[in-house]
Design a protein around this motif. Sequence first.
Motif, PDB file in Angstrom:
ATOM      1  N   LEU A   9       0.818  -1.211   0.000  1.00 43.40           N
ATOM      2  CA  LEU A   9       0.000   0.000   0.000  1.00 43.40           C
ATOM      3  C   LEU A   9       0.854   1.265   0.000  1.00 43.40           C
ATOM      4  O   LEU A   9       0.467   2.282  -0.574  1.00 43.40           O
ATOM      5  N   ALA A  10       2.010   1.215   0.635  1.00 43.39           N
ATOM      6  CA  ALA A  10       2.837   2.409   0.763  1.00 43.39           C
ATOM      7  C   ALA A  10       3.785   2.609  -0.419  1.00 43.39           C
ATOM      8  O   ALA A  10       4.128   3.754  -0.751  1.00 43.39           O
ATOM      9  N   TYR A  11       4.215   1.533  -1.066  1.00 44.06           N
ATOM     10  CA  TYR A  11       5.260   1.630  -2.084  1.00 44.06           C
ATOM     11  C   TYR A  11       4.839   2.475  -3.288  1.00 44.06           C
ATOM     12  O   TYR A  11       5.570   3.379  -3.707  1.00 44.06           O
ATOM     13  N   PHE A  12       3.681   2.185  -3.842  1.00 41.70           N
ATOM     14  CA  PHE A  12       3.270   2.884  -5.062  1.00 41.70           C
ATOM     15  C   PHE A  12       3.116   4.397  -4.840  1.00 41.70           C
ATOM     16  O   PHE A  12       3.643   5.184  -5.641  1.00 41.70           O
ATOM     17  N   ILE A  71       4.579   6.292  -2.618  1.00 36.92           N
ATOM     18  CA  ILE A  71       5.899   6.879  -2.344  1.00 36.92           C
ATOM     19  C   ILE A  71       6.682   7.043  -3.648  1.00 36.92           C
ATOM     20  O   ILE A  71       7.272   8.104  -3.905  1.00 36.92           O
ATOM     21  N   VAL A  72       6.691   6.028  -4.476  1.00 42.85           N
ATOM     22  CA  VAL A  72       7.423   6.113  -5.752  1.00 42.85           C
ATOM     23  C   VAL A  72       6.785   7.159  -6.658  1.00 42.85           C
ATOM     24  O   VAL A  72       7.485   7.930  -7.326  1.00 42.85           O
ATOM     25  N   THR A  73       5.458   7.228  -6.679  1.00 43.64           N
ATOM     26  CA  THR A  73       4.775   8.199  -7.526  1.00 43.64           C
ATOM     27  C   THR A  73       5.085   9.628  -7.082  1.00 43.64           C
ATOM     28  O   THR A  73       5.363  10.504  -7.910  1.00 43.64           O
ATOM     29  N   VAL A  74       5.040   9.889  -5.794  1.00 48.64           N
ATOM     30  CA  VAL A  74       5.358  11.230  -5.277  1.00 48.64           C
ATOM     31  C   VAL A  74       6.815  11.566  -5.572  1.00 48.64           C
ATOM     32  O   VAL A  74       7.142  12.694  -5.975  1.00 48.64           O
ATOM     33  N   GLN A 105       4.950   1.839 -14.452  1.00 46.75           N
ATOM     34  CA  GLN A 105       4.379   0.491 -14.554  1.00 46.75           C
ATOM     35  C   GLN A 105       5.144  -0.473 -13.646  1.00 46.75           C
ATOM     36  O   GLN A 105       4.554  -1.346 -13.018  1.00 46.75           O
ATOM     37  N   GLN A 106       6.437  -0.291 -13.541  1.00 47.06           N
ATOM     38  CA  GLN A 106       7.247  -1.147 -12.684  1.00 47.06           C
ATOM     39  C   GLN A 106       6.837  -0.990 -11.214  1.00 47.06           C
ATOM     40  O   GLN A 106       6.738  -1.975 -10.490  1.00 47.06           O
ATOM     41  N   ALA A 107       6.574   0.223 -10.784  1.00 50.19           N
ATOM     42  CA  ALA A 107       6.138   0.454  -9.405  1.00 50.19           C
ATOM     43  C   ALA A 107       4.778  -0.181  -9.154  1.00 50.19           C
ATOM     44  O   ALA A 107       4.531  -0.736  -8.080  1.00 50.19           O
ATOM     45  N   ALA A 108       3.892  -0.118 -10.136  1.00 50.16           N
ATOM     46  CA  ALA A 108       2.571  -0.735  -9.988  1.00 50.16           C
ATOM     47  C   ALA A 108       2.695  -2.251  -9.884  1.00 50.16           C
ATOM     48  O   ALA A 108       1.996  -2.896  -9.085  1.00 50.16           O
TER      49      ALA A 108
END
Length: 166
Positions: free
Chosen positions: A106-109, A111-114, A127-130
């Motif tokens: 829940l937290a990874y996507f 954080i990477v997007t921000v 797409q890799q983060a998703a």
Amino acid sequence: MKSKFTQIFLSVFTVLLFSTGSLPAQKIVAFDKPGKVKRIRYYHGDLIKLKLNSGERVFGTIDQIMDSSFVVQGMVIGLTDVSRVFNTQRLAGFSFFSKLLFRAGLAYFPIVTVNRAINDDDPTFSQQAAIISGSMLAAGIIFRLIANKSYKISEDRPLKILDLTP
């Protein structure tokens, strides 16, 4: 040097050997299941999670075990009142990692997007983060299903109280 260590070890071992008195026998709540471990036992003070025939779930420690019922968190539960017993004795690692992976997914996507938005990276949604986030969420859900394994209590697999007193 070895002689002193040996004397201390033998002294402690002797004290421990003679300090263990006879342990009283007790009653246990148990049911048989197919597989490698044939019987699952719950002793006085063990954590147990049950689903009753009424649909209510009970979770807590076993306070007392009588002849045909037992007490969990002050609630008297008859043997025939239980429809399912959830596995609380093992698989604690699966439960821990289930929570950990679910929260990390829940937290990874976000954080990477921000982070990508702050750095003006294109595309902002990777797409890799998703894929990584979804994989962690899926693994967390699978681990939760494994950790919450339940056993149906039926006539073929009855819940019983075993009296081990002599």
